[in-house]
Enzyme design. Structure first.
Site, short mmCIF file in Angstrom:
data_model
loop_
_atom_site.label_atom_id
_atom_site.label_comp_id
_atom_site.label_asym_id
_atom_site.label_seq_id
_atom_site.Cartn_x
_atom_site.Cartn_y
_atom_site.Cartn_z
N ARG A 160 8.20 17.29 -9.20
CA ARG A 160 6.92 16.58 -9.25
C ARG A 160 6.46 16.30 -7.82
O ARG A 160 7.26 16.05 -6.93
CB ARG A 160 7.07 15.27 -10.02
CG ARG A 160 7.23 15.45 -11.51
CD ARG A 160 7.30 14.11 -12.23
NE ARG A 160 8.53 13.41 -11.95
CZ ARG A 160 8.67 12.42 -11.07
NH1 ARG A 160 7.62 11.96 -10.41
NH2 ARG A 160 9.85 11.86 -10.87
N TYR A 185 5.35 23.93 -12.08
CA TYR A 185 6.58 23.20 -12.38
C TYR A 185 6.39 22.19 -13.53
O TYR A 185 5.36 21.53 -13.62
CB TYR A 185 7.09 22.48 -11.12
CG TYR A 185 8.25 21.57 -11.45
CD1 TYR A 185 9.52 22.09 -11.64
CD2 TYR A 185 8.05 20.21 -11.67
CE1 TYR A 185 10.57 21.28 -12.01
CE2 TYR A 185 9.10 19.39 -12.04
CZ TYR A 185 10.36 19.93 -12.21
OH TYR A 185 11.38 19.11 -12.59
N LYS A 221 4.78 13.88 -18.59
CA LYS A 221 4.53 12.71 -17.73
C LYS A 221 3.04 12.34 -17.70
O LYS A 221 2.69 11.16 -17.68
CB LYS A 221 5.03 12.98 -16.32
CG LYS A 221 6.49 13.40 -16.24
CD LYS A 221 7.41 12.36 -16.83
CE LYS A 221 8.87 12.69 -16.50
NZ LYS A 221 9.79 11.74 -17.13
N HIS A 244 9.19 5.06 -19.76
CA HIS A 244 10.10 6.12 -19.31
C HIS A 244 11.51 5.77 -19.79
O HIS A 244 12.36 5.35 -19.02
CB HIS A 244 10.04 6.18 -17.77
CG HIS A 244 10.69 7.38 -17.16
ND1 HIS A 244 11.13 7.39 -15.86
CD2 HIS A 244 10.95 8.61 -17.66
CE1 HIS A 244 11.64 8.58 -15.58
NE2 HIS A 244 11.55 9.34 -16.65
N SER A 259 13.97 8.82 -12.63
CA SER A 259 14.30 10.23 -12.78
C SER A 259 15.66 10.53 -12.15
O SER A 259 15.96 10.05 -11.06
CB SER A 259 13.24 11.10 -12.12
OG SER A 259 12.03 10.93 -12.79
N CYS A 261 18.60 9.57 -13.06
CA CYS A 261 19.51 8.42 -13.01
C CYS A 261 20.23 8.19 -14.33
O CYS A 261 20.77 7.10 -14.56
CB CYS A 261 18.77 7.17 -12.57
SG CYS A 261 18.24 7.25 -10.85
N ASP A 302 13.77 10.73 -22.83
CA ASP A 302 12.95 10.54 -21.62
C ASP A 302 11.78 9.57 -21.80
O ASP A 302 11.46 8.84 -20.88
CB ASP A 302 12.41 11.90 -21.16
CG ASP A 302 11.87 11.87 -19.73
OD1 ASP A 302 12.60 11.40 -18.83
OD2 ASP A 302 10.73 12.29 -19.51
N ARG A 352 16.40 22.69 -14.20
CA ARG A 352 16.25 22.07 -15.52
C ARG A 352 16.50 23.06 -16.65
O ARG A 352 16.23 24.25 -16.52
CB ARG A 352 14.81 21.54 -15.68
CG ARG A 352 14.41 20.50 -14.63
CD ARG A 352 14.54 19.10 -15.16
NE ARG A 352 14.38 18.09 -14.12
CZ ARG A 352 14.27 16.78 -14.39
NH1 ARG A 352 14.30 16.34 -15.63
NH2 ARG A 352 14.17 15.92 -13.41
P1 GTP Z 1 14.84 12.62 -15.72
O1 GTP Z 1 15.03 13.61 -16.83
O2 GTP Z 1 14.44 13.26 -14.40
O3 GTP Z 1 13.93 11.48 -16.05
O4 GTP Z 1 16.32 12.03 -15.36
P2 GTP Z 1 17.43 11.37 -16.31
O5 GTP Z 1 17.33 9.88 -16.20
O6 GTP Z 1 17.42 11.94 -17.67
O7 GTP Z 1 18.79 11.77 -15.57
P3 GTP Z 1 20.08 12.54 -16.14
O8 GTP Z 1 20.65 11.92 -17.37
O9 GTP Z 1 19.75 13.99 -16.24
O10 GTP Z 1 21.15 12.31 -14.97
C1 GTP Z 1 20.96 12.81 -13.69
C2 GTP Z 1 22.21 12.78 -12.87
O11 GTP Z 1 22.90 11.53 -13.00
C3 GTP Z 1 23.20 13.87 -13.22
O12 GTP Z 1 23.66 14.44 -12.02
C4 GTP Z 1 24.31 13.14 -13.92
O13 GTP Z 1 25.54 13.78 -13.73
C5 GTP Z 1 24.26 11.76 -13.28
N1 GTP Z 1 24.74 10.70 -14.21
C6 GTP Z 1 24.28 10.46 -15.46
N2 GTP Z 1 24.96 9.44 -16.04
C7 GTP Z 1 25.86 9.03 -15.13
C8 GTP Z 1 26.85 8.00 -15.14
O14 GTP Z 1 27.03 7.26 -16.10
N3 GTP Z 1 27.60 7.86 -14.00
C9 GTP Z 1 27.41 8.66 -12.91
N4 GTP Z 1 28.18 8.47 -11.84
N5 GTP Z 1 26.49 9.65 -12.88
C10 GTP Z 1 25.71 9.83 -13.96
MN MN Z 2 16.24 13.52 -18.47
MN MN Z 3 11.91 11.55 -16.75
#
Ligand code: GTP
Ligand code: MN
Ligand code: MN
Length: 608
Positions: free
Chosen positions: A80, A219, A228, A248, A270, A272, A295, A388
């Protein structure tokens, strides 16, 4: 059908909605495509478009997964673009301090010139889609015009689209107008490239006229306008006007060994951990977790005063790196079922997608996200950190049967979290709704690769919505407070979490992933009144004894004590940056109740 569209349309329009037809005609005149296709969302259409993408060199079919495709984007079109994202409200003050604003008339003038002739030599696709279940009480429709086959097939995965939606879009039905062009006309017989885009990019939102104009990027977050742009930025404005929330957030169904079910929602910025938590495999025996959304959550009050959440999407557009059989087996099983698109991951020699964290050992040879040969000795990441997978939610083994329920699911607790190496404890329960809204309003996180820009800088990300708010952040806080003040509201409890706190030597203190159920268990026991907590200046925090740590190993307790620590000195330093953040919001738009919450926090910290 208006004459000028019929001249270029490949088939009769599937609608007589005159508002749609007039708009399609106007855009066709402006952008001058070679032909116009009204998408029906069928498998035949998917096969035709993916076939064209393969022929063009955009897609490589993956031999190792059924009906799945790999592609790499232009290296400058991988995330983004927040600095090119605009909220073009009629009054600048309505966009607020967190958004880029341009006068809507000026923006339309500038972008119209970019769109003029932009689809020359290309096909213009008209995609009708619905965010949320088709049989919802008030379904929210969008129509996206795009000159990208990649977008057209991705929208088939991510939304309910096609013939079933055209049928519902009867004369006069409201819809959000979404216009998208990659901004690379094929004039004078110019050959196409695998990933067309333009250096200049605009992601513009016109909240008053419920319109989105996107130009120059192919993208996901910039080009799949249902996600979004509509489901968060425009929908947040609809929610403000109509009394609901567009957030979100993931939506998760949790069932305890005793058979008690709770639904929770959680907002993390994002990259996280939303998708991971949405598909968690609980490490505590007897607990069951089921996925409703990963999401976005749209939440409105039901007749019983509870807040009901709906997932407006139909697919996952998930971060690939870090997703593996250990961390997120449900995501792996979802994509194993096929029918998926992988963007900017690496590709293996036997025709599969690969990324860092998928397997412990990388394959000996890969094609990386630049399309170049890669070996473990290359010393670079084979997959882009924001690569992704795009895959249908229905294939997810953990999907909850009610994911498609038009009534949504009643939310018992809301979690706000970020990626913070220090200060923020593993979990803290808010004192009440206003305190929870305050906590969320000062939510912070270290920046990630999901957006272009520097990675690892702490920024305030209120409700994890900083890049997704369609209006003034102060008004948004007021809306959250007003939702809580609604008569008869049975409000969810609000918690803050931080899976990412680190020790002095930089290691994560908390195991995370499937073990996050231990934190959720404590939170649900708090709702039921059965778990212990300590009152700290920032909220109720468990001791490590109050958390179920069975099976984690004795070595963990010290780390978890550190993860739970509320350090007054760290918090006093945190106050400075909270003060700075609130100062940017502007005196008369920051609700008094939040100012009072901040004053009360300062007082509690001073007394601690
Ligand atoms: P968007 O789809 O961009 O909104 O992001 P999201 O919030 O869905 O993030 P996602 O679940 O894909 O996690 C992104 C990163 O965080 C990855 O590299 C995961 O491995 C890491 N991650 C997710 N959960 C945990 C956790 O509980 N502990 C740690 N240390 N890392 C985590
Ligand atoms: Mn996600
Ligand atoms: Mn997101």
């Amino acid at each position: 059908m208006p004459e000028r569209i019929s001249a270029v349309a490949t088939a009769p329009a599937p609608t007589d909605h005159s508002g749609i037809l007039t708009w399609v005609e106007e855009i066709a005149e402006l952008t001058a495509p070679e032909r116009v296709v009204f998408c029906d969302g069928s498998r035949e259409e998917w096969d035709r478009l993916t076939g064209e993408l393969v022929a063009k060199g955009t897609f490589v079919p993956l031999a190792a997964k059924p009906n799945s495709f790999w592609c790499v984007s232009d290296p400058d079109d991988v995330a983004r673009v927040e600095d090119r994202t605009f909220i073009c409200s009629e009054h600048e003050s309505d966009a607020g301090p967190t958004n880029n604003w341009v006068d809507p008339v000026d923006m339309r003038t500038v972008m119209t010139e970019h769109y003029r002739g932009a689809m020359a030599g290309r096909t213009m696709y008209v995609i009708a889609y619905c965010m949320g279940p088709l049989d919802a009480g008030e379904p929210k429709y969008g129509v996206q015009i795009t000159d990208s086959e990649y977008v057209a097939v991705s929208m088939q995965i991510m939304t309910r689209s096609g013939a079933q939606v055209w049928e519902k879009l009867t004369q006069g039905t409201e819809f959000v107008k979404c216009l998208h062009s990659v901004g690379m006309p094929l004039t004078d017989g110019h050959a196409d490239v695998a990933w067309p885009c333009d250096k200049t990019k605009y992601i513009a939102h016109f909240p008053e006229s419920r319109t989105i104009w996107s130009y120059g990027s192919g993208y996901g977050g910039n080009a799949l306008l249902g996600k979004k742009c509509f489901a968060l930025r425009i929908a947040s404005v609809l929610g403000r006007d109509e009394g609901w929330l567009a957030e979100h957030m993931l939506i998760l169904k949790l069932t305890s060994p005793q058979g008690r079910t709770h639904y929770i929602a959680a907002a993390f910025p994002s990259s996280c951990g939303k998708t991971n938590l949405a598909m968690l495999e609980p490490t505590l025996p007897g607990w069951k977790a089921e996925t409703v959304g990963d999401d976005i959550a749209w939440m409105r009050f039901g007749a019983d005063g509870r807040l009901y959440a709906v997932n407006p999407e139909a697919g996952f557009f998930g971060v690939a790196p870090g997703t593996g059989a250990k961390t997120n087996p449900n995501a792996i099983a979802t994509i194993e079922a096929g029918n998926s698109i992988f963007t900017n991951t690496a590709r293996t020699d036997n025709g599969d997608a690969w990324w860092e964290g998928l397997t412990e050992q990388p394959p000996a040879h890969l094609v990386d996200w630049h399309g170049e040969d890669w070996t473990p000795a290359s010393g670079t990441a084979a997959a882009h950190p924001n690569s992704r997978y795009c895959t249908p939610i229905e294939q997810c083994p953990s999907v909850a049967p009610e994911w498609n329920d038009p009534r949504g699911v009643p939310i018992s607790a809301i979690f706000f979290g970020g990626r913070r190496a220090t200060t923020i404890p593993l979990v803290a329960e808010s004192f009440d709704w206003a305190h929870g809204v305050f906590t969320a309003s000062v939510l912070s996180s270290e920046t990630t690769a999901a957006a272009a820009g520097k990675v690892g800088v702490v920024r305030r990300d209120p409700m994890a919505m900083l890049p997704f708010l369609g209006y003034h952040v102060g008004d948004y806080f007021a809306h959250w407070l007003a939702m809580g003040a609604r008569e008869g509201a049975q409000l969810p409890k609000i918690f803050q979490v931080n899976w990412f706190r680190r020790s002095a030597d930089g290691k994560f203190l908390w195991p995370g992933f499937g073990d996050n159920v231990r934190v959720l268990k404590w939170a649900l026991e708090r709702l039921e009144g059965t778990a212990e907590a300590v009152r700290t200046p920032i909220g109720f925090v468990p001791t490590s004894e109050a958390l179920d740590l069975d099976g984690l190993g004795a070595g963990y307790r010290g780390l978890i004590d550190a993860a739970l620590d509320v350090d007054v000195d760290e918090w006093v330093r945190e106050l400075e940056s909270i003060d700075e953040w609130y100062a940017t919001i502007g005196g008369n738009r920051l609700p008094d109740a939040l100012r009072a919450e901040l004053a009360a926090l300062k007082m509690r910290l001073a007394e601690a």
